[in-house]
Design an enzyme around this catalytic site. Structure first.
Site, PDB file in Angstrom:
ATOM      1  N   ASP A  84      66.280  65.577  20.517  1.00 40.18           N
ATOM      2  CA  ASP A  84      67.876  64.951  20.158  1.00 40.18           C
ATOM      3  C   ASP A  84      68.685  66.033  20.591  1.00 40.18           C
ATOM      4  OD1 ASP A  84      69.535  63.963  18.509  1.00 40.18           O
ATOM      5  OD2 ASP A  84      69.125  64.506  16.565  1.00 40.18           O
ATOM      6  N   GLY A 124      73.950  64.774  23.453  1.00 37.63           N
ATOM      7  CA  GLY A 124      75.156  64.532  23.350  1.00 37.63           C
ATOM      8  C   GLY A 124      76.041  65.813  22.936  1.00 37.63           C
ATOM      9  N   SER A 133      65.503  54.470  22.004  1.00 36.79           N
ATOM     10  CA  SER A 133      65.106  53.554  20.884  1.00 36.79           C
ATOM     11  C   SER A 133      65.835  52.161  20.800  1.00 36.79           C
ATOM     12  CB  SER A 133      65.640  54.280  19.505  1.00 36.79           C
ATOM     13  OG  SER A 133      66.969  54.160  19.282  1.00 36.79           O
ATOM     14  N   GLU A 190      67.783  51.087  18.665  1.00 34.93           N
ATOM     15  CA  GLU A 190      68.964  51.286  18.298  1.00 34.93           C
ATOM     16  C   GLU A 190      69.868  51.745  19.681  1.00 34.93           C
ATOM     17  OE1 GLU A 190      66.253  52.401  16.534  1.00 34.93           O
ATOM     18  OE2 GLU A 190      66.311  51.095  14.934  1.00 34.93           O
ATOM     19  N   ASN A 191      69.453  52.519  20.587  1.00 36.55           N
ATOM     20  CA  ASN A 191      70.187  52.964  21.429  1.00 36.55           C
ATOM     21  C   ASN A 191      70.573  52.028  22.268  1.00 36.55           C
ATOM     22  OD1 ASN A 191      67.815  55.869  22.196  1.00 36.55           O
ATOM     23  ND2 ASN A 191      69.644  55.660  20.983  1.00 36.55           N
ATOM     24  N   TRP A 192      70.310  50.731  22.316  1.00 34.28           N
ATOM     25  CA  TRP A 192      70.881  49.658  22.933  1.00 34.28           C
ATOM     26  C   TRP A 192      72.206  49.487  22.698  1.00 34.28           C
ATOM     27  CZ3 TRP A 192      69.149  48.204  27.067  1.00 34.28           C
ATOM     28  CH2 TRP A 192      67.724  48.250  27.311  1.00 34.28           C
ATOM     29  N   LEU A 230      62.955  60.847  10.839  1.00 31.87           N
ATOM     30  CA  LEU A 230      62.068  60.043  11.763  1.00 31.87           C
ATOM     31  C   LEU A 230      62.438  59.040  12.651  1.00 31.87           C
ATOM     32  CD1 LEU A 230      58.865  59.928  12.381  1.00 31.87           C
ATOM     33  CD2 LEU A 230      58.577  58.290  10.400  1.00 31.87           C
ATOM     34  N   SER A 231      63.599  58.353  12.195  1.00 34.49           N
ATOM     35  CA  SER A 231      64.479  57.515  12.966  1.00 34.49           C
ATOM     36  C   SER A 231      63.643  56.445  13.738  1.00 34.49           C
ATOM     37  CB  SER A 231      65.221  58.314  14.201  1.00 34.49           C
ATOM     38  OG  SER A 231      66.306  59.284  13.496  1.00 34.49           O
ATOM     39  N   GLU A 242      52.308  66.373  10.769  1.00 31.58           N
ATOM     40  CA  GLU A 242      52.856  67.657  10.414  1.00 31.58           C
ATOM     41  C   GLU A 242      54.316  67.829  11.207  1.00 31.58           C
ATOM     42  OE1 GLU A 242      52.226  70.068   8.263  1.00 31.58           O
ATOM     43  OE2 GLU A 242      50.269  69.343   7.992  1.00 31.58           O
TER      44      GLU A 242
HETATM   45  C1  FPP Z   1      69.061  62.047  21.854  1.00 32.36           C
HETATM   46  O1  FPP Z   1      70.270  62.670  22.233  1.00 32.36           O
HETATM   47  C2  FPP Z   1      68.535  61.492  23.071  1.00 32.36           C
HETATM   48  C3  FPP Z   1      68.554  60.298  23.625  1.00 32.36           C
HETATM   49  C4  FPP Z   1      69.052  59.520  22.849  1.00 32.36           C
HETATM   50  C5  FPP Z   1      67.842  59.948  24.879  1.00 32.36           C
HETATM   51  C6  FPP Z   1      66.632  61.119  25.482  1.00 32.36           C
HETATM   52  C7  FPP Z   1      66.743  60.877  27.071  1.00 32.36           C
HETATM   53  C8  FPP Z   1      66.657  61.888  27.765  1.00 32.36           C
HETATM   54  C9  FPP Z   1      65.881  63.278  27.097  1.00 32.36           C
HETATM   55  C10 FPP Z   1      66.623  61.966  29.209  1.00 32.36           C
HETATM   56  C11 FPP Z   1      66.136  60.719  29.867  1.00 32.36           C
HETATM   57  C12 FPP Z   1      64.629  60.670  29.528  1.00 32.36           C
HETATM   58  C13 FPP Z   1      63.479  60.399  30.732  1.00 32.36           C
HETATM   59  C14 FPP Z   1      62.263  60.334  30.098  1.00 32.36           C
HETATM   60  C15 FPP Z   1      63.951  60.870  32.077  1.00 32.36           C
HETATM   61  P1  FPP Z   1      71.650  62.010  21.613  1.00 32.36           P
HETATM   62  O2  FPP Z   1      72.411  61.348  22.592  1.00 32.36           O
HETATM   63  O3  FPP Z   1      71.528  61.394  20.511  1.00 32.36           O
HETATM   64  O4  FPP Z   1      72.487  63.535  21.142  1.00 32.36           O
HETATM   65  P2  FPP Z   1      73.375  63.875  19.983  1.00 32.36           P
HETATM   66  O5  FPP Z   1      72.774  63.551  18.718  1.00 32.36           O
HETATM   67  O6  FPP Z   1      73.857  65.170  20.184  1.00 32.36           O
HETATM   68  O7  FPP Z   1      74.639  62.803  20.379  1.00 32.36           O
END
Ligand code: FPP
Length: 258
Positions: free
Chosen positions: A31, A34, A76, A78-80, A206-207, A218
């Site tokens: 996490d 962004g 996830s 939800e990321n879509w 946990l999202s 843990e």
């Molecule tokens: C959460 O940060 C992260 C993600 C939604 C994506 C995770 C992806 C990577 C680490 C890179 C690509 C993965 C691989 C395996 C090459 P966020 O965008 O929710 O951050 P924020 O909460 O600060 O906005």
């Protein structure tokens, strides 16, 4: 993993860790990409790009430490719902990562897997995942599982559907469904339960990640944003884990519930 060599033991004891109490399965909610980018006045995609580089370094550290299973929450369900440009950037990063990392995984002895509703991913990504899983399937040091288009509730629903279909077909009696049989229908039935769940950016949610598998995990919340997460932060989380007493609901310390 090869037999634990003296140098491996030395590596762990220098880090203040006990080899016999390492978690078998570590899962990470990556996490803060962004926020990392926003702090630098960059686009969110730049944060994901920096995060992808950390995936490589953390994988390497986990292999060297002797972790057997590492599951990373990369995308996830939800990321879509994120803006199309961000989704496209994340998928492109994943494709690049798969193109570039295959040789490295082979060298590290990493078996690559993916869990989730993979049929929702673009065909090119699915092909790359299939190719990587096939090429690395005999590797034995560590299994790296990427959770992609993954949702914990979806995983449980998908398992329930498979069991219901077996009952409807007359090949399974409802009274024969127990924890083991249910778990056999999860996306990675051979994966052990999660021992240690790390979430970066100091968050504590946990999202919708590995809801079944984390029942006695843990939880460790690690302060840095994912692009700033280093081997040292991983070691910190492992030390915190080893400082905890795991009782699995009983009154005495226990090795596991299995
Ligand atoms: C959460 O940060 C992260 C993600 C939604 C994506 C995770 C992806 C990577 C680490 C890179 C690509 C993965 C691989 C395996 C090459 P966020 O965008 O929710 O951050 P924020 O909460 O600060 O906005």
């Amino acid at each position: 993993m090869d037999d634990v060599s003296p140098s491996h033991d030395d590596l762990l004891s220098a880090a203040g860790l006990q080899a016999e109490r390492l978690p078998r399965h570590v899962a990470i909610i990556m996490d803060g990409n962004g926020r990392w980018a926003a702090r630098r006045g960059l686009e969110r995609a730049a944060g994901h790009q920096a995060g992808a580089a950390v995936v490589e370094s953390v994988t390497k550290a986990a292999v060297e430490l002797g972790i057997e299973w590492l599951t990373l929450y990369a995308f996830s369900t939800e990321n879509w719902r994120r803006p199309q440009g961000e989704v496209t950037a994340l998928i492109a990063l994943l494709d690049d990562y798969l193109d570039q990392q295959l040789a490295t995984m082979d060298r590290y002895g990493v078996r690559l897997r993916a869990i989730g509703r993979l049929d929702h991913l673009p065909e090119g990504t699915r092909n790359r995942l299939h190719q990587a899983a096939t090429a690395t399937r005999d590797q034995q040091r560590m299994t790296l599982s990427l959770a992609l288009s993954y949702g914990g509730r979806d995983e449980i629903v998908d398992a329930a559907r498979a069991l219901a279909a077996a009952v409807a077909a007359g090949t399974l009696r409802p009274e024969d469904i127990d924890h083991q049989r249910f778990a056999a229908h999860l996306y990675a039935p051979d994966a052990p339960d999660v021992d240690l769940l790390i979430r970066t950016a100091g968050e504590q949610r946990l999202s919708n990640f590995l809801m079944w598998q984390t029942h006695y995990a843990e939880y460790v919340s690690s302060p840095p944003y994912w692009p700033d997460f280093t081997r040292e932060h991983l070691l910190d989380a492992l030390r915190t884990y080893q400082g905890r007493e795991r009782r699995f609901g009983s009154l005495t310390p226990a090795a596991s519930m299995e």
